[in-house]
Scaffold this active site. Structure first.
Site, PDB file in Angstrom:
ATOM      1  N   ILE A  16      92.582  75.866  42.110  1.00  0.00           N
ATOM      2  CA  ILE A  16      93.200  75.828  40.769  1.00  0.00           C
ATOM      3  C   ILE A  16      92.575  74.734  39.900  1.00  0.00           C
ATOM      4  CG2 ILE A  16      95.390  76.953  41.317  1.00  0.00           C
ATOM      5  CD1 ILE A  16      96.594  74.156  41.844  1.00  0.00           C
ATOM      6  N   ARG A  55      91.383  72.651  36.664  1.00  0.00           N
ATOM      7  CA  ARG A  55      91.976  72.469  35.324  1.00  0.00           C
ATOM      8  C   ARG A  55      90.855  72.221  34.325  1.00  0.00           C
ATOM      9  NH1 ARG A  55      91.760  67.071  33.172  1.00  0.00           N
ATOM     10  NH2 ARG A  55      92.349  66.415  35.255  1.00  0.00           N
ATOM     11  N   SER A  56      90.918  72.918  33.200  1.00  0.00           N
ATOM     12  CA  SER A  56      89.911  72.677  32.169  1.00  0.00           C
ATOM     13  C   SER A  56      90.496  72.882  30.780  1.00  0.00           C
ATOM     14  CB  SER A  56      88.721  73.622  32.354  1.00  0.00           C
ATOM     15  OG  SER A  56      87.774  73.369  31.332  1.00  0.00           O
ATOM     16  N   ALA A  57      89.978  72.098  29.835  1.00  0.00           N
ATOM     17  CA  ALA A  57      90.336  72.282  28.427  1.00  0.00           C
ATOM     18  C   ALA A  57      89.134  72.835  27.671  1.00  0.00           C
ATOM     19  CB  ALA A  57      90.770  70.939  27.843  1.00  0.00           C
ATOM     20  N   TYR A  74     104.726  67.640  35.139  1.00  0.00           N
ATOM     21  CA  TYR A  74     103.601  67.589  34.191  1.00  0.00           C
ATOM     22  C   TYR A  74     104.103  67.464  32.739  1.00  0.00           C
ATOM     23  CZ  TYR A  74     100.930  69.404  38.201  1.00  0.00           C
ATOM     24  OH  TYR A  74     100.362  69.602  39.439  1.00  0.00           O
ATOM     25  N   LEU A 130      87.724  70.192  41.994  1.00  0.00           N
ATOM     26  CA  LEU A 130      86.472  69.613  41.491  1.00  0.00           C
ATOM     27  C   LEU A 130      86.493  68.092  41.645  1.00  0.00           C
ATOM     28  CD1 LEU A 130      86.235  71.885  38.323  1.00  0.00           C
ATOM     29  CD2 LEU A 130      85.057  72.158  40.518  1.00  0.00           C
TER      30      LEU A 130
HETATM   31  N1  LIG Z   1     100.499  69.532  43.888  1.00  0.00           N
HETATM   32  C1  LIG Z   1      99.998  68.379  43.481  1.00  0.00           C
HETATM   33  O1  LIG Z   1     100.472  67.296  43.860  1.00  0.00           O
HETATM   34  C2  LIG Z   1      98.812  68.382  42.557  1.00  0.00           C
HETATM   35  C3  LIG Z   1      98.090  67.182  42.383  1.00  0.00           C
HETATM   36  C4  LIG Z   1      96.986  67.217  41.527  1.00  0.00           C
HETATM   37  C5  LIG Z   1      96.627  68.405  40.891  1.00  0.00           C
HETATM   38  N2  LIG Z   1      97.372  69.540  41.056  1.00  0.00           N
HETATM   39  C6  LIG Z   1      97.023  70.811  40.346  1.00  0.00           C
HETATM   40  O2  LIG Z   1      95.629  71.060  40.510  1.00  0.00           O
HETATM   41  C7  LIG Z   1      95.023  71.196  39.230  1.00  0.00           C
HETATM   42  C8  LIG Z   1      93.566  70.742  39.272  1.00  0.00           C
HETATM   43  O3  LIG Z   1      93.419  69.399  39.671  1.00  0.00           O
HETATM   44  P1  LIG Z   1      92.997  68.243  38.645  1.00  0.00           P
HETATM   45  O4  LIG Z   1      93.460  68.651  37.300  1.00  0.00           O
HETATM   46  O5  LIG Z   1      93.508  66.967  39.181  1.00  0.00           O
HETATM   47  O6  LIG Z   1      91.416  68.129  38.753  1.00  0.00           O
HETATM   48  P2  LIG Z   1      90.143  69.126  38.876  1.00  0.00           P
HETATM   49  O7  LIG Z   1      90.491  70.518  38.498  1.00  0.00           O
HETATM   50  O8  LIG Z   1      89.524  68.860  40.196  1.00  0.00           O
HETATM   51  O9  LIG Z   1      89.166  68.483  37.771  1.00  0.00           O
HETATM   52  C9  LIG Z   1      89.439  68.574  36.415  1.00  0.00           C
HETATM   53  C10 LIG Z   1      88.218  68.045  35.674  1.00  0.00           C
HETATM   54  O10 LIG Z   1      87.106  68.908  35.905  1.00  0.00           O
HETATM   55  C11 LIG Z   1      86.551  69.321  34.651  1.00  0.00           C
HETATM   56  N3  LIG Z   1      86.150  70.736  34.792  1.00  0.00           N
HETATM   57  C12 LIG Z   1      86.943  71.798  35.081  1.00  0.00           C
HETATM   58  N4  LIG Z   1      86.209  72.923  35.190  1.00  0.00           N
HETATM   59  C13 LIG Z   1      84.920  72.554  34.981  1.00  0.00           C
HETATM   60  C14 LIG Z   1      83.710  73.269  34.980  1.00  0.00           C
HETATM   61  N5  LIG Z   1      83.647  74.589  35.226  1.00  0.00           N
HETATM   62  N6  LIG Z   1      82.576  72.575  34.687  1.00  0.00           N
HETATM   63  C15 LIG Z   1      82.604  71.243  34.427  1.00  0.00           C
HETATM   64  N7  LIG Z   1      83.731  70.516  34.434  1.00  0.00           N
HETATM   65  C16 LIG Z   1      84.882  71.165  34.719  1.00  0.00           C
HETATM   66  C17 LIG Z   1      87.621  69.151  33.624  1.00  0.00           C
HETATM   67  O11 LIG Z   1      87.049  68.804  32.383  1.00  0.00           O
HETATM   68  P3  LIG Z   1      87.018  69.836  31.124  1.00  0.00           P
HETATM   69  O12 LIG Z   1      88.427  69.896  30.615  1.00  0.00           O
HETATM   70  O13 LIG Z   1      86.064  69.180  30.198  1.00  0.00           O
HETATM   71  O14 LIG Z   1      86.523  71.144  31.634  1.00  0.00           O
HETATM   72  C18 LIG Z   1      88.421  67.977  34.184  1.00  0.00           C
HETATM   73  O15 LIG Z   1      87.865  66.738  33.757  1.00  0.00           O
HETATM   74  C19 LIG Z   1      95.935  70.322  38.344  1.00  0.00           C
HETATM   75  O16 LIG Z   1      95.707  70.547  36.982  1.00  0.00           O
HETATM   76  C20 LIG Z   1      97.294  70.726  38.851  1.00  0.00           C
HETATM   77  O17 LIG Z   1      97.678  71.989  38.312  1.00  0.00           O
HETATM   78  C21 LIG Z   1      98.442  69.552  41.903  1.00  0.00           C
END
Ligand SMILES: NC(=O)c1ccc[n+]([C@@H]2O[C@H](COP(=O)([O-])OP(=O)(O)OC[C@H]3O[C@@H](n4cnc5c(N)ncnc54)[C@H](OP(=O)(O)O)[C@@H]3O)[C@@H](O)[C@H]2O)c1
Length: 278
Positions: free
Chosen positions: A229, A231-233, A50, A190
């Site tokens: 897990i 992710r949000s900003a 990352y 999400l």
């Molecule tokens: N092991 C692996 O290969 C792998 C692969 C992918 C991901 N990951 C891990 O999993 C984490 C999460 O996955 P991801 O980042 O791909 O996607 P995610 O968490 O499914 O989605 C992130 C999106 O959802 C929005 N969001 C988050 N909380 C929200 C809420 N309560 N209400 C409305 N919108 C919300 C965020 O926008 P805002 O910022 O506007 O809230 C962002 O655009 C990653 O950050 C990483 O740590 C691991």
């Protein structure tokens, strides 16, 4: 800020908070990790790839939350799975994060065609034995490879991290994890934002007086044995995502969400990385 208390899932002595904070592609990572910790998050998911471990470490130190209260995760990338590269990568991650150990160290993606899995699992176990990681796990393994990894690893694995959200069927992998005693950690919980216009989730959210994100996360954690897990900003979103332990979905609502699974639901699928998903 208000502090929430988060249930933990147990496996092999690991106590993993059921909701954590993802950091992939997280802008202002230091500031956002600090905000997450102030809101009550105690599970921070990072990875060498990352490119923001240093920032995450700065965020952690800025809060003053004691290190031992935080379940800190990092991962070794698929190109670093030879024993010497693996050790170098772990060393670099610890320096980036400015910590002596991580709570959980993952193999980020498998690469058994290029690097023997036994060598990688030996290197993962060594990091644990050397005290650099309290617990170990793997990410993005299918059931066959996960079984093989468990057989080859001299130390127990505690979790599989894999993509899981209402659009992706993970019943086979989840059943396998339950059978062998691994926690399932759901990434992209999400659907990286793809769930937010879903009419079924929207109806359930309206009926419950919750948001779609809360419904999707509740659906995951209510299944049992699953940590998620997101992710949000956005601090409001972060707080919302932690508040999923004070309501339940009915069996009918759970089933309606299970029915959303679709064949093209997978998001994280880099070309050639995994030949056969479950
Ligand atoms: N092991 C692996 O290969 C792998 C692969 C992918 C991901 N990951 C891990 O999993 C984490 C999460 O996955 P991801 O980042 O791909 O996607 P995610 O968490 O499914 O989605 C992130 C999106 O959802 C929005 N969001 C988050 N909380 C929200 C809420 N309560 N209400 C409305 N919108 C919300 C965020 O926008 P805002 O910022 O506007 O809230 C962002 O655009 C990653 O950050 C990483 O740590 C691991």
């Amino acid at each position: 800020m208000m502090q929430a208390s988060i249930p933990r899932l147990s496996a092999q002595g690991a106590e993993i908070p059921a909701i954590g904070s993802g950091t992939s592609q997280l802008g202002n990572c230091g500031e956002n990790v600090a905000t997450a910790l102030k809101l009550g998050y105690r599970h921070i998911d990072t990875a060498w790839t990352y490119g923001n471990e240093k920032d995450a470490g700065v965020g952690i130190r800025a809060t003053g939350v004691p290190r031992k209260e935080i379940f800190l995760v990092t991962k070794v990338s698929h190109e670093n799975l030879r024993a010497a590269d693996f050790a170098r990568s772990v060393d670099e991650s610890l320096k980036n994060l400015q910590v002596d150990y991580v709570d959980l160290l993952h193999v980020h993606w498998p690469s058994p065609e290029k690097i023997p899995l036994g060598e990688t699992m030996g290197a993962l176990a060594k990091a644990k034995r050397d005290g650099l990681a309290r617990h170990i796990g793997v990410a993005n393994f299918n059931t066959a490879l996960l079984g093989e990894a468990m057989r080859l690893c001299p130390e127990p694995l505690v979790t599989l991290q894999a993509e899981y959200h209402p659009y992706l069927d993970q019943s086979k992998l989840l059943a396998f994890c339950r059978r062998v005693g691994l926690i399932f950690t759901a990434f992209c919980p999400l659907g990286r934002g793809r769930l937010f216009k879903d009419p079924v989730l929207s109806d359930i959210a309206r009926d419950k007086g919750k948001t779609i994100a809360q419904i999707a996360l509740r659906w995951l954690v209510q299944q049992g044995n699953i940590a998620a897990i997101p992710r949000s900003a956005n601090p409001e979103h972060m707080a919302e995502s932690l508040t999923v332990f004070n309501f339940t979905l009915t069996d009918e609502e759970m089933e309606k969400i299970f029915a959303l699974r679709r064949p093209d639901g997978r998001i994280a699928n880099p070309a050639g990385r995994v030949s056969a998903w479950d």
